[in-house]
Design a protein around this motif. Structure first.
Motif, mmCIF file in Angstrom:
data_model
loop_
_atom_site.group_PDB
_atom_site.id
_atom_site.type_symbol
_atom_site.label_atom_id
_atom_site.label_comp_id
_atom_site.label_asym_id
_atom_site.label_seq_id
_atom_site.Cartn_x
_atom_site.Cartn_y
_atom_site.Cartn_z
ATOM 1 N N THR A 89 0.834 -1.206 0.000
ATOM 2 C CA THR A 89 0.000 0.000 0.000
ATOM 3 C C THR A 89 0.866 1.252 0.000
ATOM 4 O O THR A 89 0.593 2.218 -0.722
ATOM 5 C CB THR A 89 -0.929 0.006 1.229
ATOM 6 O OG1 THR A 89 -1.735 -1.179 1.221
ATOM 7 C CG2 THR A 89 -1.825 1.233 1.226
ATOM 8 N N LYS A 139 1.228 4.220 -2.940
ATOM 9 C CA LYS A 139 0.963 5.636 -2.656
ATOM 10 C C LYS A 139 2.177 6.507 -2.931
ATOM 11 O O LYS A 139 2.048 7.644 -3.409
ATOM 12 C CB LYS A 139 0.516 5.804 -1.202
ATOM 13 C CG LYS A 139 0.041 7.214 -0.873
ATOM 14 C CD LYS A 139 -0.641 7.272 0.470
ATOM 15 C CE LYS A 139 -1.219 8.667 0.730
ATOM 16 N NZ LYS A 139 -1.945 8.728 2.029
ATOM 17 N N TRP A 140 3.365 5.980 -2.628
ATOM 18 C CA TRP A 140 4.598 6.759 -2.838
ATOM 19 C C TRP A 140 5.617 5.903 -3.598
ATOM 20 O O TRP A 140 6.640 5.474 -3.023
ATOM 21 C CB TRP A 140 5.194 7.202 -1.501
ATOM 22 C CG TRP A 140 4.253 7.991 -0.648
ATOM 23 C CD1 TRP A 140 3.797 9.255 -0.869
ATOM 24 C CD2 TRP A 140 3.667 7.562 0.592
ATOM 25 N NE1 TRP A 140 2.960 9.657 0.143
ATOM 26 C CE2 TRP A 140 2.854 8.636 1.060
ATOM 27 C CE3 TRP A 140 3.733 6.397 1.351
ATOM 28 C CZ2 TRP A 140 2.124 8.554 2.245
ATOM 29 C CZ3 TRP A 140 3.009 6.309 2.524
ATOM 30 C CH2 TRP A 140 2.217 7.376 2.964
#
Length: 209
Positions: free
Chosen positions: A99, A103-104
């Protein structure tokens, strides 16, 4: 914000640095044949809170922050833990690394250098959550023990110099166990500081997810 956290830590720094000094003084006075005049001088200075407080502040501010970081993380380059964020989150059960990587992706890309990852973590993660309690708590603890480690390192160096000079008869001989006591104390505070620095990184990521 870091300066505010450092101000809050001053009293704790004083006591954490006073502890090894008082312990060393206790060892020395019980096992050494120091003259009464020398003991009187130590007693006067040791009971002066103002002098000890000033000495603690001096010791913890002799080194610039970047040198303190190199000391805590025992790395000459890329010492900041955010450069290893992808490794740190892999052992934190709160964080799903997949996750976080989604996201990054720029932060968790294996090809990203440590210096770049540190900058990206600061810009895209830390800046947005730095005022949250888990991040602030870890940051405060890191600053506290980072400074105590640097101050304790100076005490260790001073004890080694005193031990060497004492062998020449210039100063009263220092009990040889004192440098080992200070070395152990420095190592312990270094470990606490390093763990707190690592927690800043993972806490920030956990808060930002």
């Amino acid at each position: 914000m870091a300066s505010d956290l450092k101000s809050e830590n001053r009293k704790h720094i004083y006591w954490l640095l006073a502890l090894p000094v008082l312990l060393s003084a206790a060892i020395q006075t019980k096992t050494s044949s120091i003259s009464d005049e020398w003991l009187s001088l130590v007693a006067i200075e040791g009971t002066s809170g103002a002098l000890l407080y000033a000495a603690a502040l001096l010791l913890t501010n002799l080194l610039p922050s970047n040198i303190k970081h190199k000391l805590v993380f025992t790395k000459v380059t890329n010492e900041m833990p955010a450069g290893r964020a992808h490794q740190l989150v892999s052992i934190d059960p709160r964080i799903d690394i997949n996750t976080a990587a989604e996201k990054w992706p720029h932060v968790f890309n294996e090809n990203t250098s440590e210096a770049q990852r540190n900058s990206l973590w600061y810009k895209h993660i830390y800046k947005h959550v730095r005022d949250t309690p888990p991040v602030q708590q870890a940051h405060r603890l890191f600053l506290l023990f980072r400074d105590v480690t640097s101050g304790s390192a100076f005490l260790l160096i001073a004890s080694l110099i005193w031990l060497a000079i004492g062998l020449l008869g210039t100063l009263p001989k220092l009990h040889p166990i004192i440098p080992f006591v200070l070395l152990t104390y420095t190592a312990l505070t270094l470990i606490v500081a390093r763990n707190a620095g690592n927690r800043i990184v993972v806490n920030a990521i956990a808060e930002a997810l």
